[in-house]
Design a protein around this motif. Structure first.
Motif, PDB file in Angstrom:
ATOM      1  N   SER A  12     -11.487  60.221  38.373  1.00  0.00           N
ATOM      2  CA  SER A  12     -10.346  59.340  38.103  1.00  0.00           C
ATOM      3  C   SER A  12      -9.497  59.127  39.339  1.00  0.00           C
ATOM      4  O   SER A  12      -8.997  58.011  39.580  1.00  0.00           O
ATOM      5  CB  SER A  12      -9.497  59.933  36.976  1.00  0.00           C
ATOM      6  N   MET A  24      -8.827  55.447  41.162  1.00  0.00           N
ATOM      7  CA  MET A  24      -7.489  54.870  41.275  1.00  0.00           C
ATOM      8  C   MET A  24      -7.365  53.953  42.488  1.00  0.00           C
ATOM      9  O   MET A  24      -6.633  52.957  42.455  1.00  0.00           O
ATOM     10  CB  MET A  24      -6.450  55.991  41.365  1.00  0.00           C
ATOM     11  N   SER A  25      -8.091  54.286  43.563  1.00  0.00           N
ATOM     12  CA  SER A  25      -8.001  53.461  44.770  1.00  0.00           C
ATOM     13  C   SER A  25      -8.726  52.129  44.616  1.00  0.00           C
ATOM     14  O   SER A  25      -8.490  51.203  45.395  1.00  0.00           O
ATOM     15  CB  SER A  25      -8.583  54.228  45.960  1.00  0.00           C
ATOM     16  N   LYS A  59      -6.792  50.356  39.073  1.00  0.00           N
ATOM     17  CA  LYS A  59      -5.806  51.180  38.374  1.00  0.00           C
ATOM     18  C   LYS A  59      -6.169  51.337  36.881  1.00  0.00           C
ATOM     19  O   LYS A  59      -5.955  52.397  36.299  1.00  0.00           O
ATOM     20  CB  LYS A  59      -4.424  50.545  38.495  1.00  0.00           C
ATOM     21  N   GLY A  92      -9.194  53.648  36.540  1.00  0.00           N
ATOM     22  CA  GLY A  92      -8.757  54.976  36.947  1.00  0.00           C
ATOM     23  C   GLY A  92      -7.904  55.656  35.881  1.00  0.00           C
ATOM     24  O   GLY A  92      -8.047  56.854  35.618  1.00  0.00           O
ATOM     25  N   THR A  93      -7.022  54.873  35.265  1.00  0.00           N
ATOM     26  CA  THR A  93      -6.206  55.425  34.178  1.00  0.00           C
ATOM     27  C   THR A  93      -7.072  55.804  32.976  1.00  0.00           C
ATOM     28  O   THR A  93      -6.852  56.839  32.334  1.00  0.00           O
ATOM     29  CB  THR A  93      -5.148  54.405  33.748  1.00  0.00           C
TER      30      THR A  93
END
Length: 351
Positions: free
Chosen positions: A263, A267-268, A271, A274-275
């Motif tokens: 995760s 995120m990079s 978003k 990643g969340t």
């Protein structure tokens, strides 16, 4: 003689001395009977006051003229001038009818089930412990594989614990399904690898049935038959299940788990994905914590009983020897060895 009876000294013109008013008043007072002690009535004043109150209207007055002393019939209460309104069930009728209809439907269903069971018992085709899990429809190509009824097989003091572990298995299955969807989302957003998605599919379709068979069913059998061997199997496999859930929560890349490491890398790139991966990492962590707590609780219950490793070995040996498949294999091996010994020439036996 009439002349001698008259008073010669009387004054025919004077009045009688006894006709004096003072003498008359005294004479009248002496003639009135004075009340004595026997005639004293202590309730005379109360009766007099009650008569005064009745005359003044403070007490209810009764028409004694209409009362017949010779009447011996009991008193009859007169009805109220305005009787109360009649009960109208129209207001509560819908609720009562709906409740009665629901109970009637339940009774009809139970009656139909009982009749079906009675008919099956008469025909000899009813099995009280027929397989009922998983609850698949009858038209499905595969039928149920296990019989499971916690309220019947498990003792009352352990039913809540077994149900909790069953719900934990359902939670684990849902987490693996969501993990596969999250891995697909990471792959579509270029934040994950194909190996991550492939292993997530393998984990979803492999670990869900294996977890049920390998650690839930042994625990179910352990509490059902108080088996030390099944307890040992559960502890051994469920410990590795706990370790695997910790690895999945960490999220080592390319292992099929959307954990914290995956995760943070996602995120990079995206978003949203990643969340989503971070949410799956939290779900894996919750499962790991619940698994550790239940493992300790069941081990505490196990240590509080008379179970031991020696008893587990004894149960395993007895179960293997009583297994009909093992008995058939052993009997076949013994029969083959005896047949081979009989067919072998006598000269080969004594070189």
């Amino acid at each position: 003689m009439s002349g001698f009876d008259a008073n010669p000294f009387a004054d025919p013109f004077a009045s009688s001395p006894f006709s004096d008013p003072a003498v008359t008043r005294v004479t009248n007072q002496t003639n009135v009977a004075q009340p004595g002690l026997d005639d004293y009535n202590p309730f005379a004043d109360q009766q007099q006051s009650q008569q005064n109150k009745t005359a003044s209207g403070t007490l209810p007055q009764y028409n004694t003229a209409q009362m017949k002393p010779e009447s011996t019939q009991p008193a009859v209460m007169q009805p109220i001038a305005e009787p109360p309104p009649a009960y109208s069930p129209t207001a509560a009728q819908p609720l009562i009818s709906a409740e009665l209809q629901r109970k009637e439907e339940e009774l009809r269903k139970k009656e139909a089930e009982l009749q079906a069971k009675e008919e099956a018992l008469r025909a000899g085709t009813y099995n009280a412990r027929a397989n009922n899990w998983p609850p698949l429809p009858k038209s499905f190509c595969v039928g149920p594989c296990f019989y499971q009824d916690i309220s019947v097989d498990i003792p009352l003091e352990f039913q809540k614990l077994v149900k909790t572990l069953y719900y934990l298995w359902i939670y684990y299955s849902c987490v693996l399904g969501l993990n596969m969807l999250a891995a697909l989302a990471l792959l579509m957003s270029n934040a994950g690898s194909p190996s991550l998605f492939g292993f997530s599919i393998l984990a979803c379709f492999l670990f869900i049935p294996l977890s049920f068979v390998c650690w839930f069913r042994p625990l179910y059998k352990a509490f059902r038959s108080d088996s030390s061997f099944n307890f040992m199997v559960f502890f051994f496999i469920f410990f590795f299940q706990f370790v695997l859930s910790v690895i999945y929560a960490i999220g080592i890349p390319d292992l099929g788990a959307c954990g914290f490491i995956v995760s943070l890398q996602a995120m990079s790139v995206s978003k949203v994905t990643g969340t989503l991966s971070l949410l799956l990492a939290i779900l894996h962590s919750v499962f790991a914590g619940a698994s550790f707590f239940l493992l300790l609780k069941i081990h505490r219950i196990y240590r509080g009983t008379e179970h031991s490793f020696a008893k587990a070995q004894e149960e395993f040996t007895t179960g293997v020897l009583r297994n009909p498949h093992v008995q058939n294999v052993a009997a076949g091996a013994v029969a083959g060895a005896a047949r081979q010994a009989m067919n072998q020439p006598f000269s080969d036996r004594n070189p």
